[in-house]
Design an enzyme around this catalytic site. Structure first.
Site, PDB file in Angstrom:
ATOM      1  N   ASP A 129      11.272  20.358 -28.283  1.00 23.93           N
ATOM      2  CA  ASP A 129      12.732  19.674 -29.057  1.00 23.93           C
ATOM      3  C   ASP A 129      11.694  18.094 -28.277  1.00 23.93           C
ATOM      4  O   ASP A 129      11.352  17.052 -28.422  1.00 23.93           O
ATOM      5  CB  ASP A 129      14.294  19.316 -28.392  1.00 23.93           C
ATOM      6  CG  ASP A 129      14.268  20.657 -29.025  1.00 23.93           C
ATOM      7  OD1 ASP A 129      14.211  21.262 -29.904  1.00 23.93           O
ATOM      8  OD2 ASP A 129      16.052  20.975 -28.053  1.00 23.93           O
TER       9      ASP A 129
HETATM   10  N1  NAP Z   1      16.609  20.761 -18.721  1.00 22.20           N
HETATM   11  C1  NAP Z   1      17.964  20.191 -18.288  1.00 22.20           C
HETATM   12  O1  NAP Z   1      18.241  20.355 -17.934  1.00 22.20           O
HETATM   13  C2  NAP Z   1      18.271  20.672 -20.255  1.00 22.20           C
HETATM   14  C3  NAP Z   1      19.523  20.119 -19.606  1.00 22.20           C
HETATM   15  C4  NAP Z   1      20.083  20.356 -21.213  1.00 22.20           C
HETATM   16  C5  NAP Z   1      19.774  20.394 -22.384  1.00 22.20           C
HETATM   17  N2  NAP Z   1      18.616  20.763 -22.409  1.00 22.20           N
HETATM   18  C6  NAP Z   1      17.645  20.499 -23.394  1.00 22.20           C
HETATM   19  O2  NAP Z   1      17.361  22.197 -23.813  1.00 22.20           O
HETATM   20  C7  NAP Z   1      15.480  21.977 -24.251  1.00 22.20           C
HETATM   21  C8  NAP Z   1      14.696  21.673 -23.450  1.00 22.20           C
HETATM   22  O3  NAP Z   1      13.519  21.284 -24.658  1.00 22.20           O
HETATM   23  P1  NAP Z   1      11.866  22.229 -24.243  1.00 22.20           P
HETATM   24  O4  NAP Z   1      11.003  21.925 -24.886  1.00 22.20           O
HETATM   25  O5  NAP Z   1      11.650  22.826 -22.227  1.00 22.20           O
HETATM   26  O6  NAP Z   1      12.843  23.540 -24.541  1.00 22.20           O
HETATM   27  P2  NAP Z   1      13.067  24.014 -26.358  1.00 22.20           P
HETATM   28  O7  NAP Z   1      12.806  22.985 -27.162  1.00 22.20           O
HETATM   29  O8  NAP Z   1      14.790  24.619 -26.384  1.00 22.20           O
HETATM   30  O9  NAP Z   1      11.996  25.010 -26.646  1.00 22.20           O
HETATM   31  C9  NAP Z   1      11.564  25.936 -26.361  1.00 22.20           C
HETATM   32  C10 NAP Z   1      10.873  26.720 -27.177  1.00 22.20           C
HETATM   33  O10 NAP Z   1       9.794  27.756 -25.965  1.00 22.20           O
HETATM   34  C11 NAP Z   1       9.886  28.077 -27.120  1.00 22.20           C
HETATM   35  N3  NAP Z   1       9.491  30.205 -26.295  1.00 22.20           N
HETATM   36  C12 NAP Z   1      10.079  31.028 -26.191  1.00 22.20           C
HETATM   37  N4  NAP Z   1      10.240  31.865 -25.841  1.00 22.20           N
HETATM   38  C13 NAP Z   1       9.216  31.693 -25.424  1.00 22.20           C
HETATM   39  C14 NAP Z   1       8.047  32.454 -25.155  1.00 22.20           C
HETATM   40  N5  NAP Z   1       8.450  33.801 -24.378  1.00 22.20           N
HETATM   41  N6  NAP Z   1       7.045  32.470 -24.961  1.00 22.20           N
HETATM   42  C15 NAP Z   1       6.158  31.257 -26.277  1.00 22.20           C
HETATM   43  N7  NAP Z   1       7.559  30.273 -26.456  1.00 22.20           N
HETATM   44  C16 NAP Z   1       8.373  30.863 -26.732  1.00 22.20           C
HETATM   45  C17 NAP Z   1      10.347  28.680 -28.368  1.00 22.20           C
HETATM   46  O11 NAP Z   1       9.779  28.496 -29.078  1.00 22.20           O
HETATM   47  P3  NAP Z   1       9.349  29.944 -29.725  1.00 22.20           P
HETATM   48  O12 NAP Z   1      11.028  30.614 -29.785  1.00 22.20           O
HETATM   49  O13 NAP Z   1       8.846  30.345 -31.409  1.00 22.20           O
HETATM   50  O14 NAP Z   1       9.103  31.046 -29.257  1.00 22.20           O
HETATM   51  C18 NAP Z   1      11.499  27.229 -28.399  1.00 22.20           C
HETATM   52  O15 NAP Z   1      10.887  26.251 -29.360  1.00 22.20           O
HETATM   53  C19 NAP Z   1      16.246  20.364 -24.735  1.00 22.20           C
HETATM   54  O16 NAP Z   1      16.113  20.002 -26.241  1.00 22.20           O
HETATM   55  C20 NAP Z   1      17.188  19.702 -24.000  1.00 22.20           C
HETATM   56  O17 NAP Z   1      17.602  18.724 -23.913  1.00 22.20           O
HETATM   57  C21 NAP Z   1      17.853  21.019 -20.981  1.00 22.20           C
END
Ligand code: NAP
Ligand code: NAP
Lengths: 142, 466, 142, 466
Positions: free
Chosen positions: D394
């Protein structure tokens, strides 16, 4: 008087603590023991605390706030900052008002009046000159 | 009024003062902040009046005092020239200092009115707090008066160095401590006034050895002092507004002193011990070596700048002295109308007070988003065609960067020498406040425009019209 | 009891104010008037102030400090920040200690003991895990 | 111990807690800060023991409690995997919440020990403060338990939406207020426990409709709550350390929630009302349009990066899931040994907790001065040859920038698409937590490396050795 009230508090505490010890050892948690514990805890929870401690806490925290708030002032406004701190330090006017308003001594009233006049110069002068300066800071017209 | 509610209101006024300073974090919020400050002051005054409910006569006196003082203050605030800000701030500090002394004296003579005991039986703690307040207040008073006189040019800026002055000051300080102890023990009015006298003398002695150009640091320091004095009296009166404000003002002055010392790369101690800087020495290039200076005319300058793409203006103390800010703005307008990019670069200690240049430029309607701090613009000189240095000197001196033996070595400077051409507007080849020759005058890319800053700038504006 | 002490303070203030008025009108600044003024000023200067007001002031200033101090935390350390705030919020242990140490009721002691255990997990766990995390942040070796 | 001196010590411990947080402004000062925090806690505990002087039995109980709890805490702190931090923090919060309830209960049953009156005659003010403390504490407890279960994967992250849940919550809230009033009037223990029960239920109901991936915001919010609960009890106990700490923790949680919501460009209210995000939907590119994806192998990736001049690594939640940080560091070391410049770019909401990625990288010995925040590095992607996106999704999705209809429109993103080549390590073409297809997968410059983040990175490292 400070000393006596302090000593009083200490004495009360000592007595109370002794009472608590007795009460607890007594094992019978009767009303008497509870009351004694209450007296101890009264001291514990601040009923007997000298306002100086609170004022000091307020002073220390205000220094922290001052530290952060002043560092966040933009350098372009350091001159208005000096002017406005000048104005607000005139809040010492509260002392002058007390002296003029309710002092029971003619001399004290006189001193208070002088202080009041000087400090009024500062209050009005300080805030108005700051106002004047700040009014000059403008953004670029688009 | 209920005493609890009053305390709460004093707290509110303290919070409003915090918000007043907080507003200064940006020009757009600053005006609102100043209004918070005024409201805070009004609340503090109204609360005190409601709490103490003075008699009719007392109330009359109060109104009289407020009106006299207030009108003087209002008139001064409206009339004062922006260039005279450093003096004005020093003068205002002296008033706060003296008022602190007077309030403490009133408390000494009518302790009952302040709730700190009765005549001859004032609480020891209150006496200690009060005497601290009165001593700091008195030092602030005379110190600020000296600073005012030096800044206003009514007294020579030259350091006045008494023999054995450190010894004298230490002796006075020790005497002060002894007197405070005596006061607590005897509650004598005579001792009280002795403390006042001694502190007044100490204020003078502490400040006279400090050179005129270090006065801005002194003013900030005294600002800080007046804060601590207010806080001390706040403890005596048990007044939250006073305690909070004292702490705020105390920190503010201390931080500003720190920023200035850092901007000059000097230690606070060395400033306070005095002896540095004096009259602006007009030494010229009289150090034996013959060096050539390229001098230019208003026409040369106009031509150079009109054909530039980017001009950076560096104002300094001389601009304030000459009141050249309006002419400067006109010049910048002409340049901008001609498609030249114009920016202003401000050194943290340019002028005679932190933010001095910013206020003057703002007065001349220069938008604040064209004015940049040293760290934000210093890298841009390399891309500038012209650096127009007007009445600034020390803050551009490259020996602060290159010459380890220079007294200002290590002071951050504006890299005007990196610009293609560097124009210097000043009246002579004399040095700035630090009394150090500026090697930049003799560099190839430099052109000196000797003359009064305002006149020279006006001539350039005229020349641009041709 | 709060109310009564508050009302008491109010009454005292009223009386004192009346006395001052008399005293000032009296024009003779004798001992009697001075004492009355003193009573008024006692209220004025905070002798009669409820500790709640002070605590509230401390609370408000601490929020300001918290605001500034947290904004100055570097984003890279936001996870340790959450862990350490967790640890310090366990200072609620003071309540648990009072309950276990001097409560005059068996139930209260029990509640306190549960609180104490839980919060100890937090104190040790919170600070140590923070320590562990912070120890990992290293600068580039040159 | 003298009560005044004790209060002073509590103030000192509050100040030490401020310094603990202040230390976190930089990694080098942070360890010192944490030690300040420990000292502060030790002072608070020692002061309380000295003040209350418990009996021998009481003292034994205290030591017992500290030892049991302390050893559990120490073991957990030593054993826990860094990737499990979000869960751990949630679990710890639940403990503080429950402890607050217990302390309030103790105060209810033994008011004398807390100096708030006697059984059946507890001061009204104390009752109000206490019931606020207990309600917030109980909500924190059950809320944190739910957050823990969702974060730990023991409960589905899918939002559980009861019909009319807003109505139910409002009704519960109103009932809570009514009960607090009743408690003040009747001092009934039964009503007290009713308040506890209701608050526990409210905690569950408030959190279950919130999706698993919004849990970080919830955890911060509950952190803030636990602070306010502590402050409320601090008022009851008249304890300065508790009041100051409560205010600090309260602000900290609130600010972190704010930062996260901003990083996602969502309003706090919309997060709290719930219903957003659920299981990571593995939708693939099944939206009808046939789009081509360039897939690559570990060898391709190794070749590309070894021949690059600058590689920026973008870690995300997937790196944490796969525990790939150590392999990643190895890869970076190889690259650096080969003369490639390597930097890390962290999005403010990458992972499942603020600062999550930074901790994991630090664990793998990545120096913190190679790790950059979004605003500091975003402009550098244009000069990078390769952006290595590992388990992030994301936070790189360009529709946040370009597609006004996207639910994440307006969220700041890392401009990985500006790099010459963009490598994506993930297990599928599935979407991230926001459930939105990432158009970047189908772009020309993108190469997908499908597989587990750790395995894939290890293979790349191996391929680099050839
Ligand atoms: N950090 C915070 O404080 C916080 C707070 C609130 C909300 N969030 C939300 O969390 C999200 C964080 O974004 P992000 O880009 O870090 O994560 P993300 O958008 O959730 O994407 C994580 C990606 O990792 C892949 N993945 C999962 N397990 C894996 C593995 N073992 N090996 C390789 N790939 C793997 C998944 O794709 P596959 O399934 O295809 O592998 C997934 O698309 C954002 O949407 C944000 O708004 C974060
Ligand atoms: N701002 C602060 O808060 C602060 C605090 C403490 C110390 N200081 C010190 O103050 C100095 C400030 O540096 P600066 O560069 O602004 O000033 P400066 O170094 O003192 O130089 C000012 C120059 O302006 C020229 N000048 C004076 N009147 C003029 C007029 N009417 N028209 C044209 N030029 C005129 C003088 O040269 P001529 O005589 O040749 O004309 C002088 O060289 C620094 O040394 C700094 O350390 C500042």
């Amino acid at each position: 008087m400070e000393k006596t009230s302090l000593e009083q508090a200490l004495d009360q505490l000592d007595q109370a603590v002794a009472a608590v010890r007795l009460g607890v050892q007594d094992l019978v948690h009767g009303q008497g023991a509870a009351e004694a514990a209450g007296a101890a805890a009264h001291a514990v929870s601040g009923g007997a605390i000298d306002p100086f401690v609170f004022r000091f806490a307020i002073f220390v925290l205000a220094i922290f706030v001052g530290y952060y708030v002043v560092w966040s002032v933009t350098p372009a406004l350091h001159t208005p900052l000096m002017a406005v701190t000048n104005a607000i330090s005139s809040v010492i006017v509260v002392g002058a008002l007390l002296a003029v308003g309710i002092a029971a001594s003619g001399l004290a009233t006189g001193f208070g009046f002088v202080a009041l006049m000087l400090v009024s110069v500062n209050i009005f002068g300080g805030f108005l000159v700051t106002q004047r300066m700040l009014a000059m800071y403008k953004k670029k017209e688009k | 009024m209920n005493a609890n509610f009053a305390s709460f209101l004093y707290l509110v006024s303290g919070i409003l003062f915090i918000l007043a300073l907080r507003g200064l974090s940006h020009p757009t919020t600053s005006r609102q902040g100043n209004i918070y400050g005024m409201i805070g002051m009004a609340i503090a005054i109204a609360t005190t009046l409601a709490l103490a409910t003075p008699s009719f006569g007392g109330f009359g006196l109060i109104v009289l005092g407020l009106v006299i003082g207030g009108s003087v203050g209002a008139v001064v605030a409206r009339r004062i020239a922006m260039t005279a800000m450093p003096q004005l701030v020093a003068a205002f500090h002296s008033l706060v200092g003296f008022a602190a002394v007077m309030v403490a004296a009133a408390a000494m003579y009518a302790p009952e009115s302040f709730g700190i005991g009765s005549a001859g039986a004032i609480h020891g703690q209150a006496l200690v707090e009060m005497s601290l307040g009165v001593a700091i207040g008195a030092i602030t008073f005379t110190g600020s008066v000296i600073a005012f006189l030096k800044l206003d040019g009514r007294m020579s800026g030259k350091p006045i160095m008494l023999p054995a002055r450190h010894l004298i000051n230490i002796a006075l300080g020790a005497a002060l401590v002894a007197l405070i102890v005596t006061l607590v023990l005897t509650q004598s009015h005579f001792v009280f006034w002795l403390i006042v006298l001694l502190s007044l003398a100490l204020g003078v002695l502490l400040i006279i050895p400090i050179g005129g150009a270090d006065m801005p640091v002194v003013v900030s320091m005294l600002n800080s002092y007046s804060g601590w004095a207010a806080a001390a009296l706040g403890f005596t009166l048990g007044n939250l507004a006073l305690i909070i404000t004292g702490a705020l003002v105390g920190s503010s002055g201390a931080i500003l002193s720190y920023i200035m010392c850092k901007g000059m790369n000097r230690s606070f101690i060395s400033v306070i011990l005095g002896g540095f800087g004096g009259e602006t020495a007009a030494v010229g290039a009289g150090d034996g070596v013959e060096r050539t200076v390229k001098q230019g005319s208003a026409d040369d300058a106009a031509y150079l700048m009109m054909n530039a793409q980017k001009v950076i203006i560096v104002p300094g103390y001389g601009m304030a002295v000459a009141q050249a800010q309006h002419a400067l703005r006109e010049m910048a307008d002409k340049l901008k109308a001609n498609g030249v990019e114009v920016k202003y670069a401000i050194h943290p200690v340019a002028g005679r007070m932190p933010g001095h240049m910013n206020v003057l430029l703002a007065e001349a309607n220069v938008p604040y988003d064209e004015v940049f701090e040293l760290e934000d613009i210093n890298s841009e000189f390399a891309q500038a065609d012209v650096a127009y240095v007007i009445g600034a000197n020390d803050v551009t001196n490259p020996s602060a960067r290159d010459d380890k033996s220079s007294p200002i070595y290590g002071m951050p400077i504006l890299d005007v020498d990196k610009a293609r051409t560097c124009l210097f507007v000043k009246r002579s080849l004399g040095s700035g406040y630090a009394g150090i020759d500026n090697t930049l005058f003799y560099k190839d890319g430099t052109m000196m425009l000797l003359g009064d800053a305002k006149k020279m700038t006006e001539e350039i504006v005229k020349a641009m019209d041709h």
